[in-house]
Scaffold this motif. Structure first.
Motif, PDB file in Angstrom:
ATOM      1  N   LYS A  61      39.571  40.993  29.106  1.00  0.00           N
ATOM      2  CA  LYS A  61      40.384  42.186  29.825  1.00  0.00           C
ATOM      3  C   LYS A  61      40.542  42.882  28.009  1.00  0.00           C
ATOM      4  O   LYS A  61      40.932  43.865  28.211  1.00  0.00           O
TER       5      LYS A  61
ATOM      6  N   SER B 251      39.043  46.388  27.208  1.00  0.00           N
ATOM      7  CA  SER B 251      39.737  47.962  27.312  1.00  0.00           C
ATOM      8  C   SER B 251      39.007  49.271  25.904  1.00  0.00           C
ATOM      9  O   SER B 251      38.277  48.585  25.228  1.00  0.00           O
TER      10      SER B 251
ATOM     11  N   HIS C 183      29.147  45.789  31.381  1.00  0.00           N
ATOM     12  CA  HIS C 183      30.258  47.079  31.119  1.00  0.00           C
ATOM     13  C   HIS C 183      30.270  47.451  29.339  1.00  0.00           C
ATOM     14  O   HIS C 183      30.274  49.192  30.552  1.00  0.00           O
TER      15      HIS C 183
ATOM     16  N   LYS D 107      31.508  49.672  36.115  1.00  0.00           N
ATOM     17  CA  LYS D 107      32.928  50.378  36.077  1.00  0.00           C
ATOM     18  C   LYS D 107      34.296  49.795  35.547  1.00  0.00           C
ATOM     19  O   LYS D 107      34.855  50.433  33.914  1.00  0.00           O
ATOM     20  N   GLU D 108      34.289  49.700  36.757  1.00  0.00           N
ATOM     21  CA  GLU D 108      35.551  48.409  36.142  1.00  0.00           C
ATOM     22  C   GLU D 108      35.581  47.628  36.984  1.00  0.00           C
ATOM     23  O   GLU D 108      35.153  47.519  38.290  1.00  0.00           O
ATOM     24  N   ILE D 109      36.277  46.143  36.570  1.00  0.00           N
ATOM     25  CA  ILE D 109      36.118  44.888  37.515  1.00  0.00           C
ATOM     26  C   ILE D 109      38.373  44.663  37.237  1.00  0.00           C
ATOM     27  O   ILE D 109      38.886  44.308  36.335  1.00  0.00           O
ATOM     28  N   ASP D 110      38.313  44.225  38.773  1.00  0.00           N
ATOM     29  CA  ASP D 110      40.065  43.493  39.143  1.00  0.00           C
ATOM     30  C   ASP D 110      40.370  42.099  38.565  1.00  0.00           C
ATOM     31  O   ASP D 110      39.483  41.563  38.059  1.00  0.00           O
TER      32      ASP D 110
END
Length: 206
Positions: free
Chosen positions: A93, A97, A169, A175-178
């Motif tokens: 994470k 960022s 990434h 683009k996004e990863i939950d």
């Protein structure tokens, strides 16, 4: 004599960080930073000897704020699988960022022209991986992990954690990863790592 203040120094770092991340290291001038802070270049030089020194302070501040939290998890005395999954979640994470990605890119770009890349590594990533090195050494001593070169062991864990998402990434493929997807990525990485390094009696017990 000019009086320095920690609040003023942090204000310079915050303004410089925003400017560096928005337009890059080379395009950001000392005059611009001074103007945004609300002072003169002489004020900046009272705190930092150069733009490179400001950038190093920005990198150190960002690493302390975000990535250091991940490595603190290693101080907890819990099951190694749980600890490494928790660590991996916080670590990934942090490094994906936007601000950390931007700073890392700038450090790599500037590495050809100055010592910024080396300073970034020595004062950021290396410090963190030495903490992981220490944690893994303890696990070897407690017969949780097999005897090994723990620095290489740490680098293998790093590579496994980053393998599925970091490059993709950085290149805009992801683009996004939950959190659910990230947890699956980290769990797979830790499982492979433990299959390679965990002692046989620990593996058979799971």
């Amino acid at each position: 004599m000019r009086v320095k203040s920690e609040a003023r120094r942090q204000a310079i770092i915050d303004v410089a960080k925003e400017a560096f991340c928005r337009q890059g290291f080379e395009a950001t001038s000392m005059s611009e930073i001074a103007s945004r802070v609300g002072g003169s270049k002489a004020t900046l030089y009272n705190y930092f000897r150069s733009k490179e020194e400001i950038f190093i302070a920005v990198m150190e501040s960002s690493a302390t704020d975000r990535i250091a939290e991940a490595f603190k998890i290693l101080e907890e005395n819990t099951d190694i699988r749980f600890t490494l999954v928790d660590f991996g979640m916080h670590y990934l994470k942090s490094i994906i960022s936007p601000d950390i990605v931007a700073i890392r890119r700038m450090a790599i770009n500037e590495a050809e022209r100055s010592d910024i890349g080396r300073h970034f590594y020595e004062n950021g990533p290396k410090k963190g991986w030495l903490l992981l090195n220490h944690y893994l050494q303890k696990q070897v001593g407690q017969n949780v992990l097999v005897p090994c070169d723990v620095w290489v062991c740490a680098m293998h864990l790093k590579a496994l954690l980053e393998s599925e998402v970091v490059e993709q990434h950085a290149l805009g493929v992801i683009k996004e990863i939950d959190d659910t997807q990230l947890k699956n990525v980290v769990t797979r990485a830790v499982s492979v790592f433990l299959k390679a390094y965990q002692t046989q009696d620990k593996n058979s017990a799971e």
